[in-house]
Design an enzyme around this catalytic site. Structure first.
Site, PDB file in Angstrom:
ATOM      1  N   ASP A  65       0.837  -1.197   0.000  1.00  0.00           N
ATOM      2  CA  ASP A  65       0.000   0.000   0.000  1.00  0.00           C
ATOM      3  C   ASP A  65       0.872   1.246   0.000  1.00  0.00           C
ATOM      4  OD1 ASP A  65      -2.694  -0.515  -0.018  1.00  0.00           O
ATOM      5  OD2 ASP A  65      -3.071   0.229   1.999  1.00  0.00           O
ATOM      6  N   TYR A  67       2.112   4.783   1.505  1.00  0.00           N
ATOM      7  CA  TYR A  67       2.053   5.392   2.840  1.00  0.00           C
ATOM      8  C   TYR A  67       0.809   6.277   2.918  1.00  0.00           C
ATOM      9  CZ  TYR A  67       7.022   4.078   3.197  1.00  0.00           C
ATOM     10  OH  TYR A  67       8.222   3.396   3.233  1.00  0.00           O
ATOM     11  N   PHE A  78       7.886   1.978  -0.728  1.00  0.00           N
ATOM     12  CA  PHE A  78       8.894   2.152   0.324  1.00  0.00           C
ATOM     13  C   PHE A  78       9.557   3.526   0.325  1.00  0.00           C
ATOM     14  CE2 PHE A  78       8.874  -2.532  -0.227  1.00  0.00           C
ATOM     15  CZ  PHE A  78       8.516  -2.900   1.056  1.00  0.00           C
ATOM     16  N   HIS A 187       9.499  -9.583   5.443  1.00  0.00           N
ATOM     17  CA  HIS A 187       9.308  -8.157   5.174  1.00  0.00           C
ATOM     18  C   HIS A 187      10.275  -7.324   6.030  1.00  0.00           C
ATOM     19  CE1 HIS A 187       7.145  -4.283   4.911  1.00  0.00           C
ATOM     20  NE2 HIS A 187       6.619  -4.779   3.803  1.00  0.00           N
TER      21      HIS A 187
END
Length: 220
Positions: A65, A67, A78, A187
């Site tokens: 998703d 931010y 990221f 992750h």
């Protein structure tokens, strides 16, 4: 449908843009931007594609998703805008690069510098309502990004796919590991980073593979 996206991507994705699910998705997204604070800015929804043309892609990193905090998202998974504090997952990515490649942590979390070298920083969902994580999931974006990954996996050779966490691994489970380098780990989030992300050597492994296949390494 006329989608504002980099020309090489527009050419290979044109059929996708005409599909019924994408038309419905476009209506939903347009309505969200009209009525709610939504990220990233509308002009940056396809920024990952705009910064990394189809014929330049060498590495694919899959996020989930955008931010959802103010001023963070700018269309690359990221990555955050210049001057924005590093979110925890990004900080752990930089920690692994520092450990793996003995590179000092950069002052900016803006990863456009990676995208412009051929790293597609692809979120599974390209938009989100402000301060509401996951709010645009299951609206059609996942179908679109599945098609993008399948196109890359089938039409190109010797790419590096970095699949961090179970979500990304499931999304990339059809990728042929004989045709591409598929790197998997947990992750980089604080919940899992020290259970296998820190120490995965993905950045040096990616560059080794690129080098062995006569491609320019990424300056991480």
């Amino acid at each position: 449908m006329d989608v504002k996206i980099e020309s090489s991507w527009k050419a290979v994705l044109q059929n996708e843009f005409e599909k019924e699910y994408f038309v419905r998705l476009t209506d939903f997204v347009r309505n969200e931007y009209k009525n709610k604070l939504t990220f990233p800015p509308a002009s940056l929804i396809f920024n990952a594609f705009d910064q990394c043309p189809f014929d330049k892609v060498k590495v694919v990193i899959i996020g989930q998703d955008p931010y959802h905090g103010d001023g963070q998202a700018h269309g690359l998974c990221f990555s955050v805008n210049d001057g924005v504090a590093f979110p925890p997952s990004l900080l752990n990515i930089f920690k692994e690069i520092e450990r793996d490649l003995t590179k000092t942590t950069p002052t900016s979390g803006n990863l456009i510098r990676w995208a412009q070298q051929g790293v597609l920083l692809l979120n599974a969902t390209l938009t989100v309502e402000a301060h509401l994580a996951g709010s645009h999931q299951n609206k059609g974006w996942e179908t679109f990004t599945d098609s993008v990954i399948r196109l890359l996996a089938n039409e190109k050779k010797q790419l590096v796919f970095m699949l961090w966490g179970s979500y990304a691994q499931k999304k990339g489970e059809f990728i042929d590991s004989k045709r591409h380098l598929v790197l998997k780990s947990v992750h980089p989030s604080p919940l899992s980073a020290y259970r296998g992300f820190i120490g995965n050597n993905h950045f040096s492994l990616a560059n080794k593979y690129l080098r062995e296949n006569n491609q320019t390494e990424i300056n991480w």
